[in-house]
Design a protein around this motif. Structure first.
Motif, PDB file in Angstrom:
ATOM      1  N   ASP A 143     -14.019  -3.700   7.410  1.00 56.77           N
ATOM      2  CA  ASP A 143     -12.780  -2.917   7.377  1.00 56.77           C
ATOM      3  C   ASP A 143     -11.686  -3.612   6.579  1.00 56.77           C
ATOM      4  O   ASP A 143     -10.831  -2.945   5.975  1.00 56.77           O
ATOM      5  N   VAL A 144     -11.717  -4.944   6.584  1.00 58.66           N
ATOM      6  CA  VAL A 144     -10.718  -5.691   5.802  1.00 58.66           C
ATOM      7  C   VAL A 144     -10.854  -5.360   4.323  1.00 58.66           C
ATOM      8  O   VAL A 144      -9.862  -5.100   3.625  1.00 58.66           O
ATOM      9  N   PHE A 145     -12.086  -5.336   3.834  1.00 61.20           N
ATOM     10  CA  PHE A 145     -12.307  -5.050   2.412  1.00 61.20           C
ATOM     11  C   PHE A 145     -12.127  -3.563   2.110  1.00 61.20           C
ATOM     12  O   PHE A 145     -11.681  -3.200   1.020  1.00 61.20           O
ATOM     13  N   ILE A 146     -12.472  -2.702   3.065  1.00 62.70           N
ATOM     14  CA  ILE A 146     -12.226  -1.274   2.881  1.00 62.70           C
ATOM     15  C   ILE A 146     -10.733  -1.012   2.763  1.00 62.70           C
ATOM     16  O   ILE A 146     -10.287  -0.202   1.936  1.00 62.70           O
ATOM     17  N   THR A 147      -9.955  -1.732   3.569  1.00 68.23           N
ATOM     18  CA  THR A 147      -8.494  -1.597   3.488  1.00 68.23           C
ATOM     19  C   THR A 147      -7.983  -2.066   2.137  1.00 68.23           C
ATOM     20  O   THR A 147      -7.113  -1.427   1.522  1.00 68.23           O
ATOM     21  N   ALA A 148      -8.518  -3.192   1.654  1.00 71.28           N
ATOM     22  CA  ALA A 148      -8.098  -3.709   0.344  1.00 71.28           C
ATOM     23  C   ALA A 148      -8.472  -2.744  -0.780  1.00 71.28           C
ATOM     24  O   ALA A 148      -7.727  -2.587  -1.765  1.00 71.28           O
ATOM     25  N   TYR A 149      -9.616  -2.064  -0.655  1.00 64.55           N
ATOM     26  CA  TYR A 149     -10.011  -1.064  -1.651  1.00 64.55           C
ATOM     27  C   TYR A 149      -9.120   0.171  -1.571  1.00 64.55           C
ATOM     28  O   TYR A 149      -8.825   0.809  -2.599  1.00 64.55           O
ATOM     29  N   SER A 150      -8.711   0.538  -0.376  1.00 69.52           N
ATOM     30  CA  SER A 150      -8.042   1.818  -0.161  1.00 69.52           C
ATOM     31  C   SER A 150      -6.550   1.804  -0.475  1.00 69.52           C
ATOM     32  O   SER A 150      -5.960   2.857  -0.705  1.00 69.52           O
ATOM     33  N   ILE A 151      -5.916   0.641  -0.453  1.00 71.39           N
ATOM     34  CA  ILE A 151      -4.472   0.590  -0.695  1.00 71.39           C
ATOM     35  C   ILE A 151      -4.176   0.919  -2.162  1.00 71.39           C
ATOM     36  O   ILE A 151      -5.054   0.880  -3.011  1.00 71.39           O
ATOM     37  N   GLN A 152      -2.929   1.213  -2.426  1.00 76.84           N
ATOM     38  CA  GLN A 152      -2.515   1.577  -3.787  1.00 76.84           C
ATOM     39  C   GLN A 152      -2.291   0.311  -4.618  1.00 76.84           C
ATOM     40  O   GLN A 152      -1.175   0.030  -5.088  1.00 76.84           O
ATOM     41  N   TRP A 153      -3.376  -0.413  -4.839  1.00 74.17           N
ATOM     42  CA  TRP A 153      -3.272  -1.677  -5.568  1.00 74.17           C
ATOM     43  C   TRP A 153      -2.896  -1.463  -7.035  1.00 74.17           C
ATOM     44  O   TRP A 153      -2.319  -2.325  -7.678  1.00 74.17           O
ATOM     45  N   TYR A 154      -3.224  -0.282  -7.562  1.00 67.43           N
ATOM     46  CA  TYR A 154      -2.967   0.002  -8.981  1.00 67.43           C
ATOM     47  C   TYR A 154      -1.481   0.148  -9.284  1.00 67.43           C
ATOM     48  O   TYR A 154      -1.059   0.144 -10.440  1.00 67.43           O
ATOM     49  N   THR A 155      -0.655   0.305  -8.251  1.00 63.69           N
ATOM     50  CA  THR A 155       0.793   0.404  -8.465  1.00 63.69           C
ATOM     51  C   THR A 155       1.466  -0.958  -8.414  1.00 63.69           C
ATOM     52  O   THR A 155       2.668  -1.065  -8.659  1.00 63.69           O
ATOM     53  N   ALA A 156       0.703  -1.994  -8.083  1.00 64.30           N
ATOM     54  CA  ALA A 156       1.271  -3.334  -7.974  1.00 64.30           C
ATOM     55  C   ALA A 156       1.295  -4.014  -9.333  1.00 64.30           C
ATOM     56  O   ALA A 156       0.719  -3.531 -10.321  1.00 64.30           O
ATOM     57  N   SER A 157       1.944  -5.155  -9.360  1.00 59.37           N
ATOM     58  CA  SER A 157       2.007  -5.933 -10.595  1.00 59.37           C
ATOM     59  C   SER A 157       0.646  -6.547 -10.891  1.00 59.37           C
ATOM     60  O   SER A 157      -0.241  -6.578 -10.031  1.00 59.37           O
ATOM     61  N   LEU A 158       0.475  -7.055 -12.095  1.00 61.40           N
ATOM     62  CA  LEU A 158      -0.804  -7.618 -12.507  1.00 61.40           C
ATOM     63  C   LEU A 158      -1.182  -8.831 -11.668  1.00 61.40           C
ATOM     64  O   LEU A 158      -2.351  -9.011 -11.311  1.00 61.40           O
ATOM     65  N   LYS A 159      -0.190  -9.641 -11.318  1.00 57.39           N
ATOM     66  CA  LYS A 159      -0.466 -10.834 -10.514  1.00 57.39           C
ATOM     67  C   LYS A 159      -0.966 -10.456  -9.116  1.00 57.39           C
ATOM     68  O   LYS A 159      -1.882 -11.085  -8.582  1.00 57.39           O
ATOM     69  N   VAL A 160      -0.364  -9.409  -8.550  1.00 54.24           N
ATOM     70  CA  VAL A 160      -0.780  -8.962  -7.231  1.00 54.24           C
ATOM     71  C   VAL A 160      -2.196  -8.389  -7.291  1.00 54.24           C
ATOM     72  O   VAL A 160      -3.024  -8.623  -6.401  1.00 54.24           O
ATOM     73  N   GLN A 161      -2.504  -7.651  -8.359  1.00 52.14           N
ATOM     74  CA  GLN A 161      -3.847  -7.095  -8.516  1.00 52.14           C
ATOM     75  C   GLN A 161      -4.903  -8.201  -8.616  1.00 52.14           C
ATOM     76  O   GLN A 161      -5.997  -8.071  -8.071  1.00 52.14           O
ATOM     77  N   LYS A 162      -4.558  -9.291  -9.327  1.00 51.19           N
ATOM     78  CA  LYS A 162      -5.490 -10.412  -9.435  1.00 51.19           C
ATOM     79  C   LYS A 162      -5.738 -11.052  -8.061  1.00 51.19           C
ATOM     80  O   LYS A 162      -6.857 -11.464  -7.745  1.00 51.19           O
ATOM     81  N   MET A 163      -4.690 -11.105  -7.266  1.00 48.90           N
ATOM     82  CA  MET A 163      -4.818 -11.702  -5.935  1.00 48.90           C
ATOM     83  C   MET A 163      -5.705 -10.822  -5.034  1.00 48.90           C
ATOM     84  O   MET A 163      -6.512 -11.329  -4.259  1.00 48.90           O
ATOM     85  N   ILE A 164      -5.534  -9.501  -5.156  1.00 51.27           N
ATOM     86  CA  ILE A 164      -6.374  -8.589  -4.382  1.00 51.27           C
ATOM     87  C   ILE A 164      -7.825  -8.701  -4.835  1.00 51.27           C
ATOM     88  O   ILE A 164      -8.755  -8.644  -4.019  1.00 51.27           O
ATOM     89  N   LEU A 165      -8.040  -8.865  -6.152  1.00 45.50           N
ATOM     90  CA  LEU A 165      -9.389  -9.047  -6.669  1.00 45.50           C
ATOM     91  C   LEU A 165     -10.022 -10.316  -6.100  1.00 45.50           C
ATOM     92  O   LEU A 165     -11.219 -10.330  -5.776  1.00 45.50           O
ATOM     93  N   PHE A 166      -9.230 -11.355  -5.945  1.00 49.22           N
ATOM     94  CA  PHE A 166      -9.717 -12.595  -5.339  1.00 49.22           C
ATOM     95  C   PHE A 166     -10.170 -12.341  -3.895  1.00 49.22           C
ATOM     96  O   PHE A 166     -11.190 -12.878  -3.442  1.00 49.22           O
ATOM     97  N   LEU A 167      -9.413 -11.509  -3.181  1.00 49.05           N
ATOM     98  CA  LEU A 167      -9.784 -11.170  -1.804  1.00 49.05           C
ATOM     99  C   LEU A 167     -11.078 -10.361  -1.773  1.00 49.05           C
ATOM    100  O   LEU A 167     -11.950 -10.594  -0.931  1.00 49.05           O
TER     101      LEU A 167
END
Length: 396
Positions: free
Chosen positions: A330-354
């Motif tokens: 569920d942790v990774f499903i949540t990370a996939y489901s959030i609106q990560w594409y609206t975040a900055s590039l640095k935040v997107q890289k951090m989510i990718l690390f997760l």
């Protein structure tokens, strides 16, 4: 010392105290209690094996003795191993206390309380179930007349206490029947309370671990709040980074705690799986044999009770382990489901690390042989039925 009320484990503490396994009050009296209880359990197992010294070793006697002795061995293993690792039990409780104290968000505290209430429900439900199973056998032995009337047994018989387990004490069994039954039922009661106390404590650990995974999901959701992203200020970006870091920390802590809750008892679980599989197969064989031959109720009550306890323990333990796996996913499903594409590039890289952590499967592994899951429970259950089918077909 931990706070019992904050962790909501008052009932679990009472159960552990009843069998001398509460890690914070290990006085000399408690040590004597442990030795006494362990002696009662092991001596009853020995007096079952001594039946081979005075009786002819037939297949029926062998199956009857092994099914009951393995059941009590199952209880002894859980009881003794929990005592051997009592410092680990204490350490896990302190880890829970520290994790609870670190929480400052009211929503996160409520999440952990919700999962602690789940653990309380499991404990209450198991107490109710085992209250009818174990004491039911004891009452049946000492109050046969009541059960005969209740079950409409019309056979003329003397209403006297009945032994339902084959034992040999090298004394007059009729003269000392009540003492023998006292030993038998005391061992059963100690074993069931120990099984209940230790099993529910492990459920508490894993339910709190599920709560930690859920808190990690909550922190990921909060880190990507739409309002904070739209403002785009440096302060809000730093706040997003901080919340993501806290989410990753909680996820790592949840995985570490889950693995610690099981890894410290891997040897115990391995023994219990093997013993439960063999004893469950023999108990099922005795149950079907008794039903087919029309045996008395007392001859099928113990195998029925022990087999139901095995099934309950098998599926409940694996279901709890399955919950850990699902909450981790569920942790990774949540990370996939959030609106990560609206975040900055640095935040997107951090989510990718997760998300990269999801490439490694996380599960509760038992000594490298078993993975706690419903699939494993079904496989063990199917294996037990296969052994029972072969045994029953050979016997008949």
């Amino acid at each position: 010392m931990i706070c019992i009320d904050s962790l909501q484990i008052r009932v679990n503490r009472m159960l552990l105290l009843a069998v001398g396994l509460w890690p914070y009050q290990q006085s000399k009296l408690v040590q004597f209690q442990l030795i006494l209880f362990f002696t009662i359990l092991t001596s009853f197992i020995i007096f079952q094996f001594t039946a081979f010294l005075t009786s002819k070793c037939t297949p029926d006697l062998l199956i009857n003795v092994l099914s009951s002795t393995l059941f009590y061995t199952f209880l002894v293993v859980k009881y003794s191993w929990f005592h051997i690792n009592i410092e680990d039990v204490k350490c896990l409780l302190e880890q829970l206390q520290n994790s609870y104290k670190k929480l400052t968000d009211e929503n996160e505290i409520s999440i952990l309380k919700k999962y602690s209430s789940y653990a309380k429900r499991y404990t209450a439900g198991l107490i109710l179930i085992l209250t009818f199973m174990g004491p039911g056998i004891i009452i049946y032995e000492f109050c046969p007349k009541f059960f005969d009337i209740l079950l409409s047994i019309n056979e003329s018989r003397r209403f006297s206490p009945r032994k339902i387990i084959v034992t040999e004490y090298f004394i007059d069994q009729k003269k000392y029947l009540y003492l023998i039954l006292l030993h038998e039922n005391t061992a059963l009661l100690i074993g069931i309370i120990a099984l209940l106390a230790t099993g529910t404590m492990l459920i508490v650990y894993l339910q709190y671990a599920c709560g930690m995974f859920r808190i990690a999901c909550y922190r990921i959701e909060q880190s990507m709040a739409v309002d904070a992203l739209r403002k785009g200020s440096l302060r809000n970006k730093n706040l997003t980074f901080q919340k993501l870091i806290r989410a990753v920390d909680m996820h790592r802590e949840a995985m570490k705690f889950s693995d610690s809750s099981v890894s410290r008892f891997k040897v115990m679980f391995s023994f219990m799986i093997v013993i439960g599989l063999v004893s469950g197969c023999l108990s099922l064989f005795r149950l079907f044999q008794g039903l087919s031959l029309g045996h008395n109720v007392e001859e099928i009550m113990l195998p029925l009770t022990s087999y139901l306890i095995y099934l309950m323990y098998l599926f409940l333990s694996n279901y709890t382990a399955q919950e850990i796996m699902d909450h981790n996913n569920d942790v990774f499903i949540t990370a996939y489901s959030i609106q990560w594409y609206t975040a900055s590039l640095k935040v997107q890289k951090m989510i990718l690390f997760l998300l990269q952590r999801n490439t490694k499967v996380f599960n509760l592994n038992i000594a490298g042989f078993f993975v706690g899951s419903l699939e494993t429970a079904a496989a063990i259950f199917s294996t037990g039925l296969s052994y029972f089918t072969v045994l029953y077909s050979i016997q008949n």
